[in-house]
Write a protein that holds these residues in place. Structure first.
Motif, mmCIF file in Angstrom:
data_model
loop_
_atom_site.group_PDB
_atom_site.id
_atom_site.type_symbol
_atom_site.label_atom_id
_atom_site.label_comp_id
_atom_site.label_asym_id
_atom_site.label_seq_id
_atom_site.Cartn_x
_atom_site.Cartn_y
_atom_site.Cartn_z
ATOM 1 N N GLY A 1 7.383 29.782 -8.740
ATOM 2 C CA GLY A 1 8.424 30.583 -9.380
ATOM 3 C C GLY A 1 9.459 31.079 -8.390
ATOM 4 O O GLY A 1 10.664 31.069 -8.666
ATOM 5 N N GLY A 2 9.014 31.516 -7.188
ATOM 6 C CA GLY A 2 9.952 31.961 -6.156
ATOM 7 C C GLY A 2 10.854 30.841 -5.687
ATOM 8 O O GLY A 2 12.057 31.025 -5.506
ATOM 9 N N LEU B 1 11.706 28.109 -7.385
ATOM 10 C CA LEU B 1 12.643 27.793 -8.471
ATOM 11 C C LEU B 1 13.755 28.829 -8.567
ATOM 12 O O LEU B 1 14.920 28.489 -8.811
ATOM 13 N N ALA B 2 13.410 30.101 -8.359
ATOM 14 C CA ALA B 2 14.435 31.155 -8.395
ATOM 15 C C ALA B 2 15.448 30.969 -7.271
ATOM 16 O O ALA B 2 16.658 31.129 -7.480
ATOM 17 N N LEU B 3 14.976 30.608 -6.076
ATOM 18 C CA LEU B 3 15.896 30.372 -4.961
ATOM 19 C C LEU B 3 16.794 29.174 -5.232
ATOM 20 O O LEU B 3 17.992 29.213 -4.945
ATOM 21 N N LEU C 1 17.668 28.001 -8.183
ATOM 22 C CA LEU C 1 18.610 28.388 -9.236
ATOM 23 C C LEU C 1 19.723 29.258 -8.665
ATOM 24 O O LEU C 1 20.910 29.062 -9.001
ATOM 25 N N LEU C 2 19.379 30.203 -7.793
ATOM 26 C CA LEU C 2 20.390 31.056 -7.169
ATOM 27 C C LEU C 2 21.347 30.231 -6.331
ATOM 28 O O LEU C 2 22.562 30.458 -6.357
ATOM 29 N N TYR C 3 20.821 29.249 -5.608
ATOM 30 C CA TYR C 3 21.673 28.375 -4.783
ATOM 31 C C TYR C 3 22.658 27.608 -5.655
ATOM 32 O O TYR C 3 23.856 27.539 -5.346
ATOM 33 N N THR D 1 21.174 42.152 -0.443
ATOM 34 C CA THR D 1 19.765 42.141 -0.844
ATOM 35 C C THR D 1 18.871 41.775 0.328
ATOM 36 O O THR D 1 17.804 42.377 0.532
#
Length: 326
Positions: free
Chosen positions: A18-19, A21-23, A25-27, A212
């Protein structure tokens, strides 16, 4: 115990996936925002009047929030119309009046001279201290004039077109029509443009991500320092170098913010100042733990250990004596 271990491992794997995938997606979001930002929708407005108008293309080239300046490039063309016989020069001298600069400015295109782009600097109204949510506005009136027989400037038919791209910024141009003037070419409306400038979404996302990361740094430092202070981890003097590196990296990270907000912006009062304070607090906690584990602390620990061992021996001797008596 055995059944909970696989479930725990699956939970860790799911959190890791999940972490990641979140990175990713943010990229992707930041890249897409950068690719779509900065463009200016082409807009044009005409003054009216008879004859072929003189086209003036306005291209915002650069925005300097710290100096509150907008660099604007003014280019005649692409078709100089009746004011050119070779599409490269004017048949007569034309003066272009530009307001909104540091004082009014006049650009002169001489007769039979090759014309080209001219750069002016407009003054912006806004506050960079509100970065990255700073907003700037400026109004400019642009009027091309020909010289009349009495030496007075007379407006000529013209058209203003705004186009271009300013990376890192969103620029909105809105045409403003000012009072009309009666000339030999008919009724000509003087034209102006109002620019509204804000940071692009990609710049805001860049700043939020960087801030952040700056907040995460003291959280890690405090976690490590408190864990060591409570005796749950061994003290390692090499960690002092890591703490110092985190502290001295804060200012370079702060200066890396896009747009270079000046010292004293709201991010300094709400984030940067407290990041530095938290890093120093973590360093103080670690030093206290390190001092507590010095020679005095070691001696106390050894004496306590010796007393514990002596007590165990006494208990053992008492037990053996009891067994002998029995």
């Amino acid at each position: 115990m055995t059944s909970s271990t696989p479930a725990r491992r699956r939970g860790r794997r799911a959190a890791m996936v999940g972490g990641i995938l979140a990175l990713v997606l943010l990229y992707v979001v930041v890249v897409l925002l950068y690719a779509s930002g900065g463009r200016i929708e082409r807009a044009s407005v005409a003054s009216g009047g008879s004859g072929q108008p003189l086209v003036l293309t306005l291209t915002p080239a650069d925005v300097d929030g710290a100096a509150s300046h907008l660099t604007l490039r003014i280019t005649p063309g692409p078709d100089l119309g009746s004011y050119s016989s070779d599409q490269f020069s004017m048949d007569e001298t034309v003066h272009v009046l530009v307001t909104g600069t540091d004082g009014s400015r006049t650009i002169t295109y001489g007769a039979d001279e090759v014309v080209g782009a001219e750069t002016v600097t407009l003054t912006l109204d806004g506050f960079i201290e509100q970065w990255p949510f700073d907003r700037y506005t400026t109004d400019t009136m642009i009027v091309p004039l020909r010289e009349a027989a009495d030496g007075e400037g007379v407006p000529i038919p013209y058209e203003l077109a705004v186009d271009g791209r300013v990376p890192g910024w969103n620029v909105t141009a809105q045409a403003v029509e000012l009072p009309a003037m009666a000339t030999e070419d008919g009724l000509i409306t003087t034209l102006g443009v109002q620019f509204t400038i804000t940071r692009a979404a990609s710049t805001i996302a860049f700043g939020v991500v960087l801030l952040t990361l700056m907040v995460i740094a003291p959280v890690l430092v405090l976690t490590a320092a408190i864990t060591v202070y409570r005796g749950r981890r061994k003290i390692e003097a090499t960690m002092l170098g890591w703490f110092g590196a985190m502290l001295f990296a804060t200012i370079p990270l702060r200066n890396f913010l896009p747009g270079s907000p000046p010292i004293g912006s709201w991010v300094d009062y709400l984030i940067v100042l407290w990041v530095i304070a938290a890093l120093i607090a973590g360093l103080v906690i670690f030093i206290l733990a390190w001092l507590r584990s010095g020679p005095a602390g070691v001696a106390a620990a050894e004496s306590a250990s010796g007393a514990h061992v002596q007590g165990d021996r006494s208990d053992a001797d008492a037990g053996s004596d009891g067994g002998a008596d029995s």
